[in-house]
Design a protein around this motif. Structure first.
Motif, PDB file in Angstrom:
ATOM      1  N   ASN A 161       0.860  -1.178   0.000  1.00 42.34           N
ATOM      2  CA  ASN A 161       0.000   0.000   0.000  1.00 42.34           C
ATOM      3  C   ASN A 161       0.901   1.234   0.000  1.00 42.34           C
ATOM      4  O   ASN A 161       1.727   1.409   0.890  1.00 42.34           O
ATOM      5  CB  ASN A 161      -0.909   0.024   1.225  1.00 42.34           C
ATOM      6  CG  ASN A 161      -1.920   1.155   1.140  1.00 42.34           C
ATOM      7  OD1 ASN A 161      -2.813   1.149   0.299  1.00 42.34           O
ATOM      8  ND2 ASN A 161      -1.775   2.146   2.010  1.00 42.34           N
ATOM      9  N   LEU A 162       0.742   2.048  -1.027  1.00 39.05           N
ATOM     10  CA  LEU A 162       1.558   3.252  -1.198  1.00 39.05           C
ATOM     11  C   LEU A 162       0.665   4.480  -1.045  1.00 39.05           C
ATOM     12  O   LEU A 162      -0.194   4.742  -1.874  1.00 39.05           O
ATOM     13  CB  LEU A 162       2.218   3.248  -2.579  1.00 39.05           C
ATOM     14  CG  LEU A 162       2.943   4.526  -3.016  1.00 39.05           C
ATOM     15  CD1 LEU A 162       4.053   4.893  -2.049  1.00 39.05           C
ATOM     16  CD2 LEU A 162       3.480   4.364  -4.438  1.00 39.05           C
ATOM     17  N   GLU A 163       0.870   5.185   0.050  1.00 34.62           N
ATOM     18  CA  GLU A 163       0.104   6.402   0.319  1.00 34.62           C
ATOM     19  C   GLU A 163       0.961   7.603  -0.075  1.00 34.62           C
ATOM     20  O   GLU A 163       1.916   7.955   0.616  1.00 34.62           O
ATOM     21  CB  GLU A 163      -0.281   6.488   1.788  1.00 34.62           C
ATOM     22  CG  GLU A 163      -1.180   7.674   2.119  1.00 34.62           C
ATOM     23  CD  GLU A 163      -1.552   7.738   3.583  1.00 34.62           C
ATOM     24  OE1 GLU A 163      -1.830   8.852   4.072  1.00 34.62           O
ATOM     25  OE2 GLU A 163      -1.551   6.679   4.250  1.00 34.62           O
ATOM     26  N   LYS A 164       0.610   8.213  -1.210  1.00 32.65           N
ATOM     27  CA  LYS A 164       1.399   9.318  -1.751  1.00 32.65           C
ATOM     28  C   LYS A 164       0.993  10.642  -1.125  1.00 32.65           C
ATOM     29  O   LYS A 164      -0.189  10.980  -1.067  1.00 32.65           O
ATOM     30  CB  LYS A 164       1.219   9.422  -3.270  1.00 32.65           C
ATOM     31  CG  LYS A 164       1.840   8.298  -4.077  1.00 32.65           C
ATOM     32  CD  LYS A 164       3.358   8.345  -4.042  1.00 32.65           C
ATOM     33  CE  LYS A 164       3.907   9.595  -4.683  1.00 32.65           C
ATOM     34  NZ  LYS A 164       5.406   9.627  -4.604  1.00 32.65           N
ATOM     35  N   LYS A 165       2.008  11.389  -0.678  1.00 35.61           N
ATOM     36  CA  LYS A 165       1.812  12.747  -0.212  1.00 35.61           C
ATOM     37  C   LYS A 165       2.766  13.699  -0.935  1.00 35.61           C
ATOM     38  O   LYS A 165       2.455  14.854  -1.180  1.00 35.61           O
ATOM     39  CB  LYS A 165       2.011  12.840   1.299  1.00 35.61           C
ATOM     40  CG  LYS A 165       1.552  14.159   1.899  1.00 35.61           C
ATOM     41  CD  LYS A 165       1.617  14.128   3.415  1.00 35.61           C
ATOM     42  CE  LYS A 165       1.102  15.421   4.025  1.00 35.61           C
ATOM     43  NZ  LYS A 165       1.180  15.414   5.508  1.00 35.61           N
ATOM     44  N   ILE A 166       3.948  13.190  -1.283  1.00 33.77           N
ATOM     45  CA  ILE A 166       4.921  13.974  -2.044  1.00 33.77           C
ATOM     46  C   ILE A 166       4.332  14.279  -3.414  1.00 33.77           C
ATOM     47  O   ILE A 166       3.852  13.370  -4.103  1.00 33.77           O
ATOM     48  CB  ILE A 166       6.240  13.206  -2.211  1.00 33.77           C
ATOM     49  CG1 ILE A 166       6.840  12.840  -0.850  1.00 33.77           C
ATOM     50  CG2 ILE A 166       7.243  14.026  -3.025  1.00 33.77           C
ATOM     51  CD1 ILE A 166       8.005  11.875  -0.929  1.00 33.77           C
ATOM     52  N   PRO A 167       4.341  15.526  -3.845  1.00 29.09           N
ATOM     53  CA  PRO A 167       3.821  15.848  -5.180  1.00 29.09           C
ATOM     54  C   PRO A 167       4.506  15.031  -6.279  1.00 29.09           C
ATOM     55  O   PRO A 167       5.708  14.749  -6.194  1.00 29.09           O
ATOM     56  CB  PRO A 167       4.136  17.341  -5.321  1.00 29.09           C
ATOM     57  CG  PRO A 167       4.176  17.845  -3.914  1.00 29.09           C
ATOM     58  CD  PRO A 167       4.755  16.727  -3.105  1.00 29.09           C
ATOM     59  N   VAL A 168       3.721  14.659  -7.278  1.00 24.24           N
ATOM     60  CA  VAL A 168       4.227  13.836  -8.390  1.00 24.24           C
ATOM     61  C   VAL A 168       4.789  14.738  -9.486  1.00 24.24           C
ATOM     62  O   VAL A 168       4.265  15.815  -9.754  1.00 24.24           O
ATOM     63  CB  VAL A 168       3.086  12.948  -8.941  1.00 24.24           C
ATOM     64  CG1 VAL A 168       3.551  12.153 -10.153  1.00 24.24           C
ATOM     65  CG2 VAL A 168       2.563  12.015  -7.856  1.00 24.24           C
ATOM     66  N   ALA A 169       5.873  14.280 -10.118  1.00 20.38           N
ATOM     67  CA  ALA A 169       6.531  15.037 -11.189  1.00 20.38           C
ATOM     68  C   ALA A 169       6.809  16.469 -10.750  1.00 20.38           C
ATOM     69  O   ALA A 169       6.447  17.430 -11.394  1.00 20.38           O
ATOM     70  CB  ALA A 169       5.675  15.028 -12.463  1.00 20.38           C
ATOM     71  N   ALA A 170       7.481  16.574  -9.597  1.00 18.69           N
ATOM     72  CA  ALA A 170       7.626  17.870  -8.942  1.00 18.69           C
ATOM     73  C   ALA A 170       9.058  18.255  -8.622  1.00 18.69           C
ATOM     74  O   ALA A 170       9.297  19.273  -7.985  1.00 18.69           O
ATOM     75  CB  ALA A 170       6.809  17.874  -7.648  1.00 18.69           C
ATOM     76  N   GLY A 171      10.045  17.419  -9.015  1.00 17.59           N
ATOM     77  CA  GLY A 171      11.428  17.723  -8.697  1.00 17.59           C
ATOM     78  C   GLY A 171      11.813  17.392  -7.276  1.00 17.59           C
ATOM     79  O   GLY A 171      12.784  17.937  -6.744  1.00 17.59           O
TER      80      GLY A 171
END
Length: 290
Positions: A89-99
């Motif tokens: 389970n991957l809970e994303k908080k870091i913005p995607v394609a954001a450097g």
């Protein structure tokens, strides 16, 4: 152990210079990398079959072999002949394609998690060597902390911890192609390069304000020209109290460093109600625990 929960921390670039373009098409860089408190959450569970199943809170993320976490798990399975599968389970908080190395840090954390879960006891150098097969930023995301990154990003030198401060992250509502930015970067005698050596000296002498005064990212020459809102965010960041602001990686995320928590909190709320940032986070610097 049948399950493990881990945090995958984001990074920012305190300085980013591109030295030259190599004959193989890659660019040689000199970057100062810094882990921050913003993170994704990975929960890895052992299963009784040999499949890799990934569940994520972002519907548009791939969950097959196009996902770096999937690639990391598959690599460990092949290299160490692991026949059991995992459910992640991957809970994303870091913005995607954001450097901010969101995909790379997830992959790095998956490598570490698989080593722990299956009692491989891989040391950091071994994990970093594996990580390089997945991407240039993955070894740093295993090392974490404050580091000088050279070559294509794989030559890493640990640095003393950067002086403590608050970090405000603002990502506008757009994504940037790293490939596009590097392909359109022009390096000639007019290019203004950041003083990486000067920043290194300030870090080693714990001179916060000296380091921030030398911050620079050569990729801003491409990304801000294409997306002027990034420059607007930088300007507002300093206007609203940041002692320094810079685009991270190839963008479009901008970070500001604050030496006053009240100013940082005020700027956070100002960006939350403005139209400049779609995603806004207030965090701090982070040093690794492994």
């Amino acid at each position: 152990m049948n399950s493990i929960k881990l945090k995958a921390h984001a990074k920012i670039n305190l300085g980013l210079d591109v030295v030259r373009r190599r004959e193989d098409g890659y660019h040689e860089v000199r970057m100062i990398m810094q882990t921050i408190g913003l993170y994704d959450k990975l929960t890895i569970n052992r299963t009784n079959n040999n499949s890799i199943v990934i569940n994520t809170n972002l519907h548009y993320l791939p969950t097959d072999e196009n996902n770096l976490v999937y690639k990391a798990v598959s690599l460990i399975q092949r290299e160490y002949h692991i026949e059991q599968g995992v459910y992640i389970n991957l809970e994303k908080k870091i913005p995607v394609a954001a450097g901010m190395a969101g995909g790379s840090t997830d992959a790095a954390t998956a490598l570490y998690g698989m080593s722990r879960l299956f009692d491989l006891n891989l040391k950091k150098p071994e994990l970093m060597k594996l990580g390089l097969r997945l991407g240039a930023d993955v070894p740093y995301c295993i090392m974490r902390g404050t580091a000088l990154s050279e070559g294509i990003g794989e030559i890493l030198t640990p640095l003393p911890s950067f002086p403590a401060c608050q970090v405000l992250i603002v990502k506008p509502g757009l994504s940037v192609s790293t490939k596009y930015v590097y392909e359109n970067l022009k390096l000639d005698e007019t290019t203004k390069h950041p003083d990486i050596n000067g920043i290194l000296t300030c870090i080693r002498t714990r001179d916060l304000y000296g380091a921030i005064g030398l911050f620079g990212n050569v990729l801003e020459n491409v990304t801000i020209k294409e997306y002027p809102v990034i420059g607007e965010i930088k300007d507002k960041m300093t206007e609203w109290g940041a002692i320094g602001a810079l685009m991270s990686g190839s963008g479009p995320t901008v970070f500001g460093l604050f030496d006053d928590i009240k100013k940082a909190e005020k700027a956070f709320y100002q960006f939350k109600v403005s139209e400049l940032g779609k995603q806004v986070f207030l965090t701090d610097l982070y040093q690794p625990y492994y």
